[in-house]
Write a protein that holds these residues in place. Structure first.
Motif, PDB file in Angstrom:
ATOM      1  N   ALA A  31      -1.664   2.462   0.487  1.00 55.77           N
ATOM      2  CA  ALA A  31      -2.333   3.150  -0.638  1.00 55.77           C
ATOM      3  C   ALA A  31      -1.721   4.535  -0.829  1.00 55.77           C
ATOM      4  CB  ALA A  31      -3.836   3.213  -0.408  1.00 55.77           C
ATOM      5  N   GLY A  32      -0.360   4.563  -0.899  1.00 53.92           N
ATOM      6  CA  GLY A  32       0.339   5.743  -1.418  1.00 53.92           C
ATOM      7  C   GLY A  32       0.266   5.640  -2.936  1.00 53.92           C
ATOM      8  N   MET A  33       1.086   6.419  -3.655  1.00 57.33           N
ATOM      9  CA  MET A  33       0.971   6.388  -5.119  1.00 57.33           C
ATOM     10  C   MET A  33       1.365   5.030  -5.700  1.00 57.33           C
ATOM     11  SD  MET A  33      -0.550   8.568  -6.808  1.00 57.33           S
ATOM     12  CE  MET A  33       0.012   8.260  -8.474  1.00 57.33           C
TER      13      MET A  33
ATOM     14  N   GLY B  55       0.852   2.020  -4.295  1.00 54.77           N
ATOM     15  CA  GLY B  55      -0.276   1.115  -4.083  1.00 54.77           C
ATOM     16  C   GLY B  55      -1.474   1.487  -4.941  1.00 54.77           C
TER      17      GLY B  55
ATOM     18  N   PRO C 195       5.557  15.691  -2.806  1.00 47.84           N
ATOM     19  CA  PRO C 195       5.956  16.177  -4.122  1.00 47.84           C
ATOM     20  C   PRO C 195       5.275  17.499  -4.452  1.00 47.84           C
ATOM     21  CG  PRO C 195       4.901  14.017  -4.297  1.00 47.84           C
ATOM     22  CD  PRO C 195       4.948  14.366  -2.861  1.00 47.84           C
ATOM     23  N   GLN C 196       6.027  18.375  -5.113  1.00 43.70           N
ATOM     24  CA  GLN C 196       5.515  19.701  -5.463  1.00 43.70           C
ATOM     25  C   GLN C 196       4.979  19.733  -6.887  1.00 43.70           C
ATOM     26  OE1 GLN C 196       5.675  22.229  -3.015  1.00 43.70           O
ATOM     27  NE2 GLN C 196       6.210  20.430  -1.805  1.00 43.70           N
TER      28      GLN C 196
ATOM     29  N   LEU D 256       5.007  17.186 -10.901  1.00 44.18           N
ATOM     30  CA  LEU D 256       5.337  15.930 -11.569  1.00 44.18           C
ATOM     31  C   LEU D 256       5.818  16.215 -12.969  1.00 44.18           C
ATOM     32  CD1 LEU D 256       2.054  13.969 -10.790  1.00 44.18           C
ATOM     33  CD2 LEU D 256       4.139  14.087  -9.413  1.00 44.18           C
TER      34      LEU D 256
ATOM     35  N   THR E  74       4.022  -2.051  -0.252  1.00 45.14           N
ATOM     36  CA  THR E  74       4.439  -0.741  -0.805  1.00 45.14           C
ATOM     37  C   THR E  74       4.882   0.220   0.302  1.00 45.14           C
ATOM     38  OG1 THR E  74       2.315   0.439  -0.689  1.00 45.14           O
ATOM     39  CG2 THR E  74       2.618  -1.037  -2.576  1.00 45.14           C
TER      40      THR E  74
ATOM     41  N   PRO F  15       7.339   1.870   3.457  1.00 39.60           N
ATOM     42  CA  PRO F  15       8.791   2.080   3.584  1.00 39.60           C
ATOM     43  C   PRO F  15       9.481   0.823   4.130  1.00 39.60           C
ATOM     44  CG  PRO F  15       7.573   3.942   4.502  1.00 39.60           C
ATOM     45  CD  PRO F  15       6.568   2.881   4.186  1.00 39.60           C
TER      46      PRO F  15
ATOM     47  N   THR G 294       8.920  -0.590   7.849  1.00 37.13           N
ATOM     48  CA  THR G 294       7.590  -1.188   8.064  1.00 37.13           C
ATOM     49  C   THR G 294       7.500  -2.516   7.318  1.00 37.13           C
ATOM     50  OG1 THR G 294       6.724   1.050   8.043  1.00 37.13           O
ATOM     51  CG2 THR G 294       5.099  -0.703   7.914  1.00 37.13           C
TER      52      THR G 294
ATOM     53  N   ILE H 112      12.772  14.636   6.823  1.00 36.12           N
ATOM     54  CA  ILE H 112      12.759  15.971   6.193  1.00 36.12           C
ATOM     55  C   ILE H 112      11.570  16.761   6.734  1.00 36.12           C
ATOM     56  CG2 ILE H 112      11.490  15.153   4.132  1.00 36.12           C
ATOM     57  CD1 ILE H 112      13.214  17.167   2.505  1.00 36.12           C
TER      58      ILE H 112
ATOM     59  N   VAL I 159       9.119  20.009   5.793  1.00 33.88           N
ATOM     60  CA  VAL I 159       8.703  20.839   4.662  1.00 33.88           C
ATOM     61  C   VAL I 159       7.947  22.031   5.254  1.00 33.88           C
ATOM     62  CG1 VAL I 159       7.371  20.813   2.511  1.00 33.88           C
ATOM     63  CG2 VAL I 159       8.444  18.715   3.316  1.00 33.88           C
TER      64      VAL I 159
ATOM     65  N   TRP J 266       8.318  14.614   7.669  1.00 31.04           N
ATOM     66  CA  TRP J 266       8.285  13.235   7.179  1.00 31.04           C
ATOM     67  C   TRP J 266       9.417  12.454   7.839  1.00 31.04           C
ATOM     68  CZ3 TRP J 266       4.165  11.769   4.648  1.00 31.04           C
ATOM     69  CH2 TRP J 266       3.495  12.658   3.828  1.00 31.04           C
TER      70      TRP J 266
ATOM     71  N   PRO K 259      12.232   6.871  -7.204  1.00 27.83           N
ATOM     72  CA  PRO K 259      11.322   7.395  -6.196  1.00 27.83           C
ATOM     73  C   PRO K 259      10.276   8.380  -6.716  1.00 27.83           C
ATOM     74  CG  PRO K 259      13.468   8.431  -5.986  1.00 27.83           C
ATOM     75  CD  PRO K 259      13.599   7.403  -7.056  1.00 27.83           C
TER      76      PRO K 259
ATOM     77  N   ILE L  58       7.194  10.177  -8.736  1.00 26.22           N
ATOM     78  CA  ILE L  58       5.861   9.626  -8.995  1.00 26.22           C
ATOM     79  C   ILE L  58       5.785   8.929 -10.369  1.00 26.22           C
ATOM     80  CG2 ILE L  58       3.391  10.213  -9.191  1.00 26.22           C
ATOM     81  CD1 ILE L  58       4.534  10.358  -6.303  1.00 26.22           C
TER      82      ILE L  58
HETATM   83  C1  FAD Z   1       9.441  15.952   0.766  1.00 26.04           C
HETATM   84  C2  FAD Z   1       9.336  15.114  -0.478  1.00 26.04           C
HETATM   85  C3  FAD Z   1       9.278  15.729  -1.729  1.00 26.04           C
HETATM   86  C4  FAD Z   1       9.159  14.969  -2.885  1.00 26.04           C
HETATM   87  N1  FAD Z   1       9.070  15.607  -4.094  1.00 26.04           N
HETATM   88  C5  FAD Z   1       8.817  14.916  -5.217  1.00 26.04           C
HETATM   89  C6  FAD Z   1       8.537  15.588  -6.452  1.00 26.04           C
HETATM   90  O1  FAD Z   1       8.543  16.832  -6.503  1.00 26.04           O
HETATM   91  N2  FAD Z   1       8.225  14.839  -7.547  1.00 26.04           N
HETATM   92  C7  FAD Z   1       8.176  13.467  -7.490  1.00 26.04           C
HETATM   93  O2  FAD Z   1       7.887  12.823  -8.529  1.00 26.04           O
HETATM   94  N3  FAD Z   1       8.440  12.783  -6.334  1.00 26.04           N
HETATM   95  C8  FAD Z   1       8.758  13.479  -5.198  1.00 26.04           C
HETATM   96  N4  FAD Z   1       8.982  12.823  -4.009  1.00 26.04           N
HETATM   97  C9  FAD Z   1       9.015  11.348  -3.988  1.00 26.04           C
HETATM   98  C10 FAD Z   1       7.634  10.725  -3.964  1.00 26.04           C
HETATM   99  O3  FAD Z   1       6.703  11.582  -3.353  1.00 26.04           O
HETATM  100  C11 FAD Z   1       7.639   9.405  -3.184  1.00 26.04           C
HETATM  101  O4  FAD Z   1       8.714   8.588  -3.569  1.00 26.04           O
HETATM  102  C12 FAD Z   1       6.323   8.640  -3.445  1.00 26.04           C
HETATM  103  O5  FAD Z   1       5.213   9.466  -3.141  1.00 26.04           O
HETATM  104  C13 FAD Z   1       6.311   7.366  -2.618  1.00 26.04           C
HETATM  105  O6  FAD Z   1       5.099   6.695  -2.837  1.00 26.04           O
HETATM  106  P1  FAD Z   1       4.885   5.220  -2.256  1.00 26.04           P
HETATM  107  O7  FAD Z   1       3.485   4.858  -2.489  1.00 26.04           O
HETATM  108  O8  FAD Z   1       5.945   4.309  -2.761  1.00 26.04           O
HETATM  109  O9  FAD Z   1       5.177   5.352  -0.673  1.00 26.04           O
HETATM  110  P2  FAD Z   1       4.306   6.128   0.416  1.00 26.04           P
HETATM  111  O10 FAD Z   1       3.770   7.365  -0.140  1.00 26.04           O
HETATM  112  O11 FAD Z   1       5.178   6.176   1.630  1.00 26.04           O
HETATM  113  O12 FAD Z   1       3.075   5.136   0.676  1.00 26.04           O
HETATM  114  C14 FAD Z   1       3.117   4.059   1.572  1.00 26.04           C
HETATM  115  C15 FAD Z   1       1.732   3.941   2.213  1.00 26.04           C
HETATM  116  O13 FAD Z   1       1.709   2.812   3.075  1.00 26.04           O
HETATM  117  C16 FAD Z   1       0.919   3.159   4.201  1.00 26.04           C
HETATM  118  N5  FAD Z   1       1.237   2.228   5.290  1.00 26.04           N
HETATM  119  C17 FAD Z   1       2.295   2.245   6.139  1.00 26.04           C
HETATM  120  N6  FAD Z   1       2.231   1.211   6.985  1.00 26.04           N
HETATM  121  C18 FAD Z   1       1.130   0.499   6.672  1.00 26.04           C
HETATM  122  C19 FAD Z   1       0.532  -0.701   7.166  1.00 26.04           C
HETATM  123  N7  FAD Z   1       1.072  -1.391   8.185  1.00 26.04           N
HETATM  124  N8  FAD Z   1      -0.608  -1.143   6.596  1.00 26.04           N
HETATM  125  C20 FAD Z   1      -1.173  -0.472   5.560  1.00 26.04           C
HETATM  126  N9  FAD Z   1      -0.659   0.669   5.061  1.00 26.04           N
HETATM  127  C21 FAD Z   1       0.495   1.137   5.591  1.00 26.04           C
HETATM  128  C22 FAD Z   1       1.312   4.595   4.486  1.00 26.04           C
HETATM  129  O14 FAD Z   1       0.362   5.239   5.320  1.00 26.04           O
HETATM  130  C23 FAD Z   1       1.366   5.164   3.082  1.00 26.04           C
HETATM  131  O15 FAD Z   1       0.130   5.686   2.665  1.00 26.04           O
HETATM  132  C24 FAD Z   1       9.118  13.559  -2.809  1.00 26.04           C
HETATM  133  C25 FAD Z   1       9.196  12.929  -1.554  1.00 26.04           C
HETATM  134  C26 FAD Z   1       9.304  13.689  -0.395  1.00 26.04           C
HETATM  135  C27 FAD Z   1       9.382  13.008   0.964  1.00 26.04           C
END
Ligand code: FAD
Length: 422
Positions: free
Chosen positions: A8-10, A12, A53-54, A56, A254, A256, A259, A283, A285, A369, A402, A404
């Protein structure tokens, strides 16, 4: 049809929202105690800081989401007319992102500026070309290595010499609908009056959006419930957690790539092996407090500079966050960062900030991270070998854009596909 969403990242959260808007039955599982994944905010000593992310871009799909969640009163627009700086040859210099900045910047010599005019005469990307080779051929070595390269690779912490066009920048150019000269496409866009969506955040940080999505759908999202295995069964897939098993028709993963590889091992061992090939860059921060008061969005620090940091975001200036700055440290600049203590990295960030801006800074905190950003390096050739079994879907930052806004678009598209497939 029931859809199980792992994470449940963005990605999900946006997917759960989109599927439920279409009336679908969905269940989501999140390993951590908080929703949002990488997109999370904290309050430290009264300052709002962002762990991931800082800011959007307020694209149409984000506007719809903000509207659905009634978050407009908390929306804060950033001052995106402020300059972006690059720390080149020991000085802060303006990155030329407009015609006026191109004429006035001291980042390029007159020859370097004139070389840009040849870009419309150069070819599109060639097979096997790296991002560095492409940028040098298109814009000349000065513009390529002094700002285009750092601007692109700084996002991912990978050198442009290690990024293949076909799997990184080439896709972004294609998605932007550019099929020839980049300069001509940019000029056309400027002349058409089409505006880039504004920069935004929320008064209490970007976590407002992920928390609101979670609260809207809390009845179908289980926090602190990691999925430990996904098994194929006659009727679909079985999702295993410490609380038991649920059988669903479709599974959207959803998490990485590493996993996802572990979870999909018993579904398809070849797929799992392919997913293990994707590299990520860790990285750190570091949040800083400083009275530095120049206008700006941030500073890129190219790898050619002798510095242990890769960049700074000037939250204080363009997001009106009282004296807050964010500093990034990755292994490309600081090879032993994973072994160094938090206080050591905080000191590195504060002293580099002082050297670059000339103003004092105090660390407010640090977040690491690992995995951090997808590397988009040569390991991305693995994309060609992804072959998904029926009912298994990937919706994560390593398979699409990548940022949001890209995550929300990806989730909306997949929700449409799942709705029409029924
Ligand atoms: C330092 C940094 C700065 C960034 N800056 C920006 C920005 O300024 N603007 C922008 O638009 N984007 C930015 N990004 C990119 C963006 O934040 C990410 O690509 C995006 O948030 C990823 O979302 P996601 O849901 O795909 O993955 P994630 O956020 O990684 O979500 C995956 C989720 O799965 C969960 N999970 C893991 N394993 C399991 C399991 N076995 N069972 C259930 N749940 C599990 C995790 O806990 C997590 O909550 C940045 C990224 C980083 C690292």
């Amino acid at each position: 049809m029931t859809v199980g969403v792992v994470g449940a990242g963005m990605s999900g959260l946006a997917l759960v929202h989109a599927l439920r808007k279409q009336g679908k039955d969905v269940r989501a599982y999140e390993a951590r105690a908080d929703p949002g994944g990488i997109m999370r905010s904290r309050q430290i000593d009264g300052h709002v800081v962002e762990l991931g992310p800082q800011r959007l871009r307020l694209t149409p799909s984000l506007e719809t989401l903000i509207d659905d969640l009634e978050l407009y009163p908390q929306l804060r627009l950033g001052a995106d007319d402020q300059p972006l700086y690059i720390f080149y040859d020991g000085e802060l210099r303006v990155v030329p992102l407009s015609a006026r900045e191109l004429l006035t910047t001291d980042l390029l010599s007159v020859g370097g500026k004139l070389r840009l005019l040849k870009e419309p005469l150069t070819e599109s990307s060639r097979p096997g070309e790296t991002v560095d080779e492409f940028l040098v051929r298109k814009f000349g070595p000065q513009a390529a290595r002094r700002f285009f390269g750092p601007l692109y690779s700084g996002l991912y912490g990978t050198e442009t010499t290690d990024m293949l066009m076909e799997y990184s920048l080439g896709r972004a150019i294609e998605n932007a609908g550019i099929d020839g000269s980049i300069v001509v496409a940019v000029l056309r866009k400027l002349l058409s009056g089409r505006e880039t969506p504004p920069i935004c955040t929320f008064d209490d940080g970007l976590g407002v959006l992920s928390n609101a999505l979670y609260e809207r759908h809390a009845d179908v999202i289980s926090l602190e419930t990691p999925v430990t295995a996904i098994n194929p069964v006659d009727e679909g897939y079985e999702l295993v957690t410490d609380d038991g098993t649920d059988v669903v028709d479709d599974v959207v993963v959803t998490t990485p790539a590493g996993t996802s590889a572990d979870l999909l091992e018993s579904v398809d061992a070849d797929l799992s092996e392919t997913l293990r090939r994707f590299n990520y860059n860790p990285i750190a921060v570091v949040f800083l407090e400083s009275p530095f008061d120049r206008d700006g969005i941030g500073t890129l620090v190219p790898s050619t500079e002798p510095s242990q940091i890769s960049g700074l975001t000037w939250n204080a200036s363009f997001l009106d966050r009282d004296e807050v700055f964010t500093c990034y440290i990755d292994p490309g600049r600081c090879p032993n960062m994973t072994e160094r203590s938090d206080s050591d990295l905080e000191s590195v960030a504060a002293s580099e900030f002082e050297r670059i801006t000339g103003a004092p800074a105090e660390p407010l905190g640090i977040h690491r991270w690992d995995p951090g950003m997808p590397a988009y390096d040569r390991s991305w050739t693995a994309m060609d070998d992804i072959d998904l079994p029926n009912g298994i879907h990937l919706c994560s930052n390593y398979v699409g854009r990548p940022g949001i806004p890209g995550r929300v678009r990806n989730a909306n598209r997949l929700a449409d596909e799942l709705a029409t497939a029924e």
